[in-house]
Scaffold this motif. Sequence first.
Motif, PDB file in Angstrom:
ATOM      1  N   PHE A   6     -51.390  58.525  -8.033  1.00  0.00           N
ATOM      2  CA  PHE A   6     -52.682  58.390  -8.393  1.00  0.00           C
ATOM      3  C   PHE A   6     -53.563  59.526  -8.114  1.00  0.00           C
ATOM      4  O   PHE A   6     -54.453  59.948  -8.751  1.00  0.00           O
ATOM      5  CB  PHE A   6     -53.259  57.078  -7.542  1.00  0.00           C
ATOM      6  CG  PHE A   6     -52.834  55.666  -7.712  1.00  0.00           C
ATOM      7  CD1 PHE A   6     -52.276  55.429  -9.071  1.00  0.00           C
ATOM      8  CD2 PHE A   6     -52.569  54.978  -6.752  1.00  0.00           C
ATOM      9  CE1 PHE A   6     -51.622  54.026  -9.189  1.00  0.00           C
ATOM     10  CE2 PHE A   6     -52.245  53.707  -6.821  1.00  0.00           C
ATOM     11  CZ  PHE A   6     -51.733  53.406  -8.181  1.00  0.00           C
ATOM     12  N   ALA A   7     -53.155  60.169  -7.101  1.00  0.00           N
ATOM     13  CA  ALA A   7     -53.806  61.527  -6.684  1.00  0.00           C
ATOM     14  C   ALA A   7     -53.582  62.655  -7.641  1.00  0.00           C
ATOM     15  O   ALA A   7     -54.204  63.433  -8.050  1.00  0.00           O
ATOM     16  CB  ALA A   7     -53.529  61.963  -5.435  1.00  0.00           C
ATOM     17  N   ALA A   8     -52.258  62.395  -8.178  1.00  0.00           N
ATOM     18  CA  ALA A   8     -51.992  63.490  -9.249  1.00  0.00           C
ATOM     19  C   ALA A   8     -52.546  63.401 -10.655  1.00  0.00           C
ATOM     20  O   ALA A   8     -52.754  64.480 -11.566  1.00  0.00           O
ATOM     21  CB  ALA A   8     -50.386  64.192  -8.939  1.00  0.00           C
TER      22      ALA A   8
ATOM     23  N   THR B 282     -58.691  52.094  -4.954  1.00  0.00           N
ATOM     24  CA  THR B 282     -58.005  52.968  -5.851  1.00  0.00           C
ATOM     25  C   THR B 282     -58.529  52.441  -7.246  1.00  0.00           C
ATOM     26  O   THR B 282     -58.755  53.078  -8.158  1.00  0.00           O
ATOM     27  CB  THR B 282     -56.493  53.200  -5.857  1.00  0.00           C
ATOM     28  OG1 THR B 282     -56.178  53.603  -4.745  1.00  0.00           O
ATOM     29  CG2 THR B 282     -55.861  53.710  -6.914  1.00  0.00           C
ATOM     30  N   MET B 283     -58.577  51.200  -7.440  1.00  0.00           N
ATOM     31  CA  MET B 283     -59.043  50.569  -8.536  1.00  0.00           C
ATOM     32  C   MET B 283     -60.562  50.540  -8.891  1.00  0.00           C
ATOM     33  O   MET B 283     -60.871  50.272  -9.848  1.00  0.00           O
ATOM     34  CB  MET B 283     -58.495  49.089  -8.612  1.00  0.00           C
ATOM     35  CG  MET B 283     -57.252  48.532  -8.470  1.00  0.00           C
ATOM     36  SD  MET B 283     -56.703  47.056  -8.131  1.00  0.00           S
ATOM     37  CE  MET B 283     -57.414  46.062  -9.352  1.00  0.00           C
ATOM     38  N   ALA B 284     -61.077  50.567  -7.597  1.00  0.00           N
ATOM     39  CA  ALA B 284     -62.831  50.729  -7.653  1.00  0.00           C
ATOM     40  C   ALA B 284     -63.450  51.650  -8.620  1.00  0.00           C
ATOM     41  O   ALA B 284     -64.145  51.171  -9.690  1.00  0.00           O
ATOM     42  CB  ALA B 284     -63.512  50.547  -6.222  1.00  0.00           C
ATOM     43  N   PRO B 285     -63.135  52.895  -8.478  1.00  0.00           N
ATOM     44  CA  PRO B 285     -63.642  53.971  -9.511  1.00  0.00           C
ATOM     45  C   PRO B 285     -63.479  53.533 -11.039  1.00  0.00           C
ATOM     46  O   PRO B 285     -64.120  53.687 -11.827  1.00  0.00           O
ATOM     47  CB  PRO B 285     -63.006  55.362  -9.235  1.00  0.00           C
ATOM     48  CG  PRO B 285     -62.525  55.065  -7.687  1.00  0.00           C
ATOM     49  CD  PRO B 285     -62.310  53.728  -7.605  1.00  0.00           C
ATOM     50  N   ALA B 286     -62.306  53.131 -11.341  1.00  0.00           N
ATOM     51  CA  ALA B 286     -62.067  52.668 -12.584  1.00  0.00           C
ATOM     52  C   ALA B 286     -62.660  51.826 -13.327  1.00  0.00           C
ATOM     53  O   ALA B 286     -63.191  51.785 -14.143  1.00  0.00           O
ATOM     54  CB  ALA B 286     -60.556  52.498 -12.956  1.00  0.00           C
ATOM     55  N   PHE B 287     -62.931  50.603 -12.513  1.00  0.00           N
ATOM     56  CA  PHE B 287     -64.016  49.729 -12.850  1.00  0.00           C
ATOM     57  C   PHE B 287     -65.349  49.944 -12.918  1.00  0.00           C
ATOM     58  O   PHE B 287     -66.280  49.763 -13.800  1.00  0.00           O
ATOM     59  CB  PHE B 287     -63.874  48.441 -11.495  1.00  0.00           C
ATOM     60  CG  PHE B 287     -62.426  47.628 -11.578  1.00  0.00           C
ATOM     61  CD1 PHE B 287     -62.074  47.225 -13.133  1.00  0.00           C
ATOM     62  CD2 PHE B 287     -61.647  47.325 -10.535  1.00  0.00           C
ATOM     63  CE1 PHE B 287     -61.060  46.412 -13.085  1.00  0.00           C
ATOM     64  CE2 PHE B 287     -60.589  46.704 -10.731  1.00  0.00           C
ATOM     65  CZ  PHE B 287     -60.066  46.202 -11.973  1.00  0.00           C
TER      66      PHE B 287
ATOM     67  N   PRO C  26     -65.005  60.586  -3.966  1.00  0.00           N
ATOM     68  CA  PRO C  26     -64.605  60.542  -2.774  1.00  0.00           C
ATOM     69  C   PRO C  26     -63.938  59.230  -2.378  1.00  0.00           C
ATOM     70  O   PRO C  26     -62.946  59.056  -1.806  1.00  0.00           O
ATOM     71  CB  PRO C  26     -65.891  60.730  -1.809  1.00  0.00           C
ATOM     72  CG  PRO C  26     -66.706  61.455  -2.926  1.00  0.00           C
ATOM     73  CD  PRO C  26     -66.393  61.122  -4.129  1.00  0.00           C
ATOM     74  N   THR C  27     -64.350  58.029  -2.937  1.00  0.00           N
ATOM     75  CA  THR C  27     -63.751  56.993  -2.834  1.00  0.00           C
ATOM     76  C   THR C  27     -62.278  57.118  -3.289  1.00  0.00           C
ATOM     77  O   THR C  27     -61.480  56.482  -2.564  1.00  0.00           O
ATOM     78  CB  THR C  27     -64.526  55.782  -3.465  1.00  0.00           C
ATOM     79  OG1 THR C  27     -65.948  55.644  -3.016  1.00  0.00           O
ATOM     80  CG2 THR C  27     -63.970  54.311  -3.306  1.00  0.00           C
ATOM     81  N   ALA C  28     -61.994  57.638  -4.475  1.00  0.00           N
ATOM     82  CA  ALA C  28     -60.586  57.711  -4.910  1.00  0.00           C
ATOM     83  C   ALA C  28     -59.800  58.465  -4.081  1.00  0.00           C
ATOM     84  O   ALA C  28     -58.824  58.094  -4.010  1.00  0.00           O
ATOM     85  CB  ALA C  28     -60.727  57.819  -6.404  1.00  0.00           C
TER      86      ALA C  28
END
Length: 143
Positions: free
Chosen positions: A77-79, A132-137, A27-29
């Motif tokens: 980013f979404a796609a 957007t960067m948070a889930p990857a981290f 959900p965050t992303a």
Amino acid sequence: MSSSAPIAGHPDLTEMRMRYERAAETPTAQVADGFTVLGGLFVALSPWITGFAATTPSLALNNLVVGLAATVLGLSFAAAFHRTHGIAWTAPVLGVWTIVAVFVMSGSVMTTSTVLCNVIGGAVLVLAGLGTMAPAFATRAST
């Protein structure tokens, strides 16, 4: 000739793609991607919505280009987050530039509407970009 295998033959490629797909589905992303798109559209259209396009054409053009770039980033980013996660850092940078541009661009007439639009739009882009960067981290930290 290099002896390293191409990325397509990497044994962990499927796992890496699935990890980034899971990160993009949080959900965050999803909220961050949406705010990146909306923030980009706001920045791009704000000169004509608030009426400062005629008085500061250089800032209006800057906002249009930066806003459209941020919108395309958010849609990317979404796609396909697994392919675009490497450039997620550019969204906060565009946000910072949006905030700073009103103060440093030559020919800019600082009015309440120009400052508010750029500061608010830029802040949305910075926060959404960091989101957007948070889930990857988080995904990298958990492995």
